[in-house]
Design an enzyme around this catalytic site. Structure first.
Site, PDB file in Angstrom:
ATOM      1  CE  LYS A 194      -3.628   2.204   2.688  1.00 25.99           C
ATOM      2  NZ  LYS A 194      -4.570   2.015   3.807  1.00 25.99           N
ATOM      3  NE  ARG A 204      -5.852   9.391   3.207  1.00 23.53           N
ATOM      4  CZ  ARG A 204      -4.539   9.551   3.137  1.00 23.53           C
ATOM      5  NH1 ARG A 204      -4.015  10.761   3.200  1.00 23.53           N
ATOM      6  NH2 ARG A 204      -3.750   8.497   3.027  1.00 23.53           N
ATOM      7  NE  ARG A 216      -4.056   7.205   6.143  1.00 24.16           N
ATOM      8  CZ  ARG A 216      -4.760   7.857   7.064  1.00 24.16           C
ATOM      9  NH1 ARG A 216      -4.189   8.247   8.193  1.00 24.16           N
ATOM     10  NH2 ARG A 216      -6.030   8.118   6.858  1.00 24.16           N
ATOM     11  CD  GLU A 232       5.624  -3.818   3.795  1.00 28.17           C
ATOM     12  OE1 GLU A 232       4.931  -4.722   4.291  1.00 28.17           O
ATOM     13  OE2 GLU A 232       5.936  -2.787   4.415  1.00 28.17           O
ATOM     14  CE  LYS A 247      -5.932   1.936  -0.471  1.00 23.66           C
ATOM     15  NZ  LYS A 247      -6.243   1.944   0.928  1.00 23.66           N
ATOM     16  CB  SER A 273     -11.366   7.298  -3.689  1.00 24.19           C
ATOM     17  OG  SER A 273     -10.161   7.754  -3.112  1.00 24.19           O
ATOM     18  CE1 TYR A 312     -14.869   3.577  -2.934  1.00 26.46           C
ATOM     19  CE2 TYR A 312     -12.863   3.631  -4.250  1.00 26.46           C
ATOM     20  CZ  TYR A 312     -13.476   3.612  -3.023  1.00 26.46           C
ATOM     21  OH  TYR A 312     -12.724   3.594  -1.880  1.00 26.46           O
TER      22      TYR A 312
HETATM   23  C1  PBG Z   1      -7.397   2.898   5.322  1.00 27.99           C
HETATM   24  C2  PBG Z   1      -7.793   2.921   3.895  1.00 27.99           C
HETATM   25  C3  PBG Z   1      -7.677   3.982   3.003  1.00 27.99           C
HETATM   26  C4  PBG Z   1      -8.205   3.543   1.790  1.00 27.99           C
HETATM   27  C5  PBG Z   1      -8.631   2.248   1.982  1.00 27.99           C
HETATM   28  N1  PBG Z   1      -8.346   1.859   3.281  1.00 27.99           N
HETATM   29  C6  PBG Z   1      -7.240   5.369   3.225  1.00 27.99           C
HETATM   30  C7  PBG Z   1      -5.862   5.691   3.557  1.00 27.99           C
HETATM   31  O1  PBG Z   1      -4.950   4.877   3.622  1.00 27.99           O
HETATM   32  O2  PBG Z   1      -5.698   6.881   3.823  1.00 27.99           O
HETATM   33  C8  PBG Z   1      -8.296   4.364   0.545  1.00 27.99           C
HETATM   34  C9  PBG Z   1      -9.076   3.780  -0.556  1.00 27.99           C
HETATM   35  C10 PBG Z   1      -9.427   4.709  -1.656  1.00 27.99           C
HETATM   36  O3  PBG Z   1      -8.831   5.780  -1.852  1.00 27.99           O
HETATM   37  O4  PBG Z   1     -10.358   4.363  -2.373  1.00 27.99           O
HETATM   38  N2  PBG Z   1      -8.387   2.366   6.144  1.00 27.99           N
END
Ligand code: PBG
Length: 325
Positions: A194, A204, A216, A232, A247, A273, A312
């Site tokens: 990730k 968010r 993060r 990882e 991701k 997203s 989505y």
């Molecule tokens: C953390 C999480 C995130 C997303 C999925 N799980 C947000 C982040 O790491 O800030 C983002 C997914 C997306 O952008 O569609 N619980």
């Protein structure tokens, strides 16, 4: 012209093209993220056109619609009304996700694979993915919380748990906790790779989980790194991950391919997203054919090596795929 090879020969009719097609997109390979809220109305999310926050009372009906479209599953995110420093409601038996799981189960039985996002950022008032001390996320204390959240999701009836926090050692700890609680049959889909990505912006907004300070980057991966993705993923597979995720999706197709060639567990790609929102925004401007671009994006993720895609656009794409026959 004398040509031995004329690749166009295999492109002459639609049925012939279909016959030699290497990659297919099937509704079962798609997973729809769902946001569960404690509000009493369905609230559309401005930056994710077509996506809403769902009250638990309405989620059963939506789940029936999704099951009818033939998609593979749903990925649940909870947006609790009350947030606190420890994210207490994340593992509450009557927490928003736990209630949502039960409602979906009741509506569709095992007609959808119910996957839950295991993380703290939607539940903490500071928006970080774990327990903080002096502004830093504590790894081991956070892992302890995550194991409880995973077990509480399994207890509520989740089919798969998906830890998305990027704490070290969490997959092994969650496996052990699930086994100890009697959930040896519940698989872990780990967000193994990730990246600290700018593509999570609309999520968010939707989950109200933007960190109150900082970012993060202390937990999520540097977008510049590919070898680190192998490390990882290897750690998560060793610790018992049944499936692994990359991701975001499209900017990381090389990583999807790398993992596909290096591991034999199923691979999921999260078309996040921001990737979805960009297509919707350009479509709204009349600049692209949104449907064609969305399907091409999802196909690209499959071609790179993803077995399944969290998107989505899952419900919408399933409808289009049916139309195409
Ligand atoms: C953390 C999480 C995130 C997303 C999925 N799980 C947000 C982040 O790491 O800030 C983002 C997914 C997306 O952008 O569609 N619980």
């Amino acid at each position: 012209m004398e040509l031995v090879e004329r690749p166009r020969r295999l492109r002459r009719t639609a049925v012939l093209r279909d016959m030699v097609r290497e990659t297919r997109l099937h509704p079962r390979q798609l997973i729809q993220p769902l946001f569960l809220s404690e509000g009493d109305r369905v609230e559309p999310i401005g930056s994710l056109p077509g996506i809403s926050r769902w009250p638990v009372a309405s989620i059963g009906e939506e789940a029936r619609r999704l099951a009818g479209l033939g998609i593979g599953g749903v990925l649940l995110f909870g947006i609790p009304r009350d947030k606190d420093p420890l994210g207490a409601s994340a593992d509450a038996p009557d927490g928003v996700v736990q209630r949502g799981i039960r409602a979906i189960r009741e509506a569709v039985g095992s007609g959808l694979v119910v996957i839950t996002d295991v993380c703290l950022c939607e539940y903490t008032d500071h928006g970080h993915c774990g327990i903080l001390r002096d502004g830093e996320v504590l790894n081991d204390e956070t892992v302890e919380r995550l194991t409880r959240i995973a077990v509480s999701h399994a207890r509520a009836g989740a089919d798969v748990v998906a830890p998305s926090d990027m704490m070290d050692g969490r997959v092994g700890a969650i496996r052990e906790a699930l086994d100890d609680a009697g959930y040896t049959g519940i698989p872990i889909l780990s967000y193994a790779v990730k990246y600290a990505s700018a593509f999570y912006g609309p999520f968010r907004d939707a989950a109200q989980s933007t960190p109150a300070f900082g970012d993060r980057r202390g937990a999520q991966m540097d977008p510049a790194n590919a070898r680190e993705a192998l490390r990882e993923a290897a750690l998560d597979v060793e610790q018992g991950a049944d499936m692994i995720m990359v991701k975001p999706g499209l900017p990381y197709l090389d990583i999807v391919r790398l993992l596909r060639e290096s591991f034999n567990v199923p691979i999921a790609a999260y078309h996040v997203s921001g990737e979805y929102a960009m297509v919707k925004a350009a479509e709204a401007k009349g600049w692209i054919d949104g449907r064609a671009v969305m399907l091409e994006s999802l196909l690209g993720l499959r071609r790179a090596g993803a077995d399944m895609i969290i998107t989505y656009a899952a419900a919408e794409a399933a409808g289009w795929l049916r139309e195409q026959g």
